[in-house]
Motif scaffolding. Sequence first.
Motif, short mmCIF file in Angstrom:
data_model
loop_
_atom_site.label_atom_id
_atom_site.label_comp_id
_atom_site.label_asym_id
_atom_site.label_seq_id
_atom_site.Cartn_x
_atom_site.Cartn_y
_atom_site.Cartn_z
N ARG A 55 12.58 1.73 12.46
CA ARG A 55 13.34 0.73 11.71
C ARG A 55 13.20 -0.61 12.42
NH1 ARG A 55 18.96 1.44 11.76
NH2 ARG A 55 18.92 -0.26 10.28
N ASP A 56 12.99 -1.68 11.69
CA ASP A 56 12.76 -2.97 12.36
C ASP A 56 13.95 -3.36 13.24
OD1 ASP A 56 14.41 -3.47 10.21
OD2 ASP A 56 13.49 -5.40 9.71
N ASP A 57 15.16 -2.97 12.80
CA ASP A 57 16.34 -3.35 13.58
C ASP A 57 16.39 -2.67 14.94
OD1 ASP A 57 18.38 -4.28 10.98
OD2 ASP A 57 16.67 -2.99 10.62
N ASP A 58 15.61 -1.59 15.09
CA ASP A 58 15.61 -0.88 16.37
C ASP A 58 14.62 -1.49 17.37
OD1 ASP A 58 17.49 0.85 15.44
OD2 ASP A 58 16.05 2.37 14.78
N SER A 128 23.75 -7.07 7.30
CA SER A 128 23.31 -6.36 8.51
C SER A 128 23.15 -7.36 9.65
CB SER A 128 21.96 -5.68 8.26
OG SER A 128 21.97 -4.96 7.07
N TYR A 129 23.53 -8.61 9.40
CA TYR A 129 23.35 -9.68 10.40
C TYR A 129 24.68 -10.35 10.74
CZ TYR A 129 18.47 -9.02 9.32
OH TYR A 129 17.22 -8.46 9.16
N PRO A 130 25.64 -9.57 11.31
CA PRO A 130 26.96 -10.16 11.58
C PRO A 130 26.90 -11.31 12.57
CG PRO A 130 26.73 -7.99 12.62
CD PRO A 130 25.55 -8.15 11.71
ZN ZN Z 1 15.95 -4.34 8.88
#
Ligand code: ZN
Length: 297
Positions: A55-58, A128-130
């Motif tokens: 996942r890109d967020d990881d 998803s970007y707090p």
């Molecule tokens: Zn993402």
Amino acid sequence: MNPSRDRLRIAVQKSGRLSEASLDLLRRAGLSFRASRDKLFLYGENLPVDVLLVRDDDIPGLLLEGSCELGMVGRNVLDEQRLAGAGAVSPQVCTALGFGQCRLAIAMPAELPWDGPASLAGRRIATSYPGLLGQWLREHGIEAEVVVLNGSVEIAPRLGKAEAVCDLVSTGATLAANQLREVETVLESVAVLAQSPRPLPPALAGIGDSLVARIRGVLGGDGARLLMLRAPRSALAEIARLLPAREAPSVLRLDDAPDQVALQALCGRSLDWQHLEALKRLGAHGLMVLNVEQVLA
Ligand code: ZN
Ligand code: PRP
């Protein structure tokens, strides 16, 4: 981190906007790979480089802990990690990758009134970007509730979880499909090549340098053209002035014609027919333009 590891790991988005372009860039950098059975891993066959599909967020976390040395990720994801992470260290950006242009934007159902950022006051905004959204809200002096979701942000208004969303927009298709209207840009972003802030183990440093150099080489070659021609030696100075060259041209002597030279110049994508015609007027002949596949500076 496993200190005995002798293969470099690069993390790439598993499925999403950046996946195809990231793998394509690695292939153009000369890497060939085969997929593991579980499809989480691509094994580099001709270089000691493996691709982790995640996942890109990881990706920022994997770089920070040293599980991967390199990663291809949106700058927005790195910026979010920097704001959310309490630590001082962050992955380093090696280079922008020339794809993945997008923006983090706020969007609302079309039927809700929009009269500038103040319309968000007291609303719930799903994201998803707090970190990035929180910063934007503070900068605009708006009190709103940030609802953190890790996926499918765009359906939050329909589920009644929020009145607005703050999500990545590329083509706008996702927003349109969910009848959301984009109202504010929070951040512009592109994909970048990022590097772990940890020093590379000695066995991996050389591999890392060469992979980064190759990727830069592919990017540097994008749109570049090699111009080859022959011309009277006396016209050289004027020709050099006219060329949209990236560096001084190479000039070769011709044994059979001492007053003529052969010239090679690496030019940018702006090299066009007007340039070629002007060169002909200066006495150039045998002009040839070749698209450049890759450049190693
Ligand atoms: Zn993402
Ligand atoms: C982003 C975003 C949307 C989509 C928008 O997802 O979350 O789903 O791209 O693109 P569009 O405007 O072209 O429709 P991303 O690929 O970054 O994956 P992720 O949200 O699962 O991390």
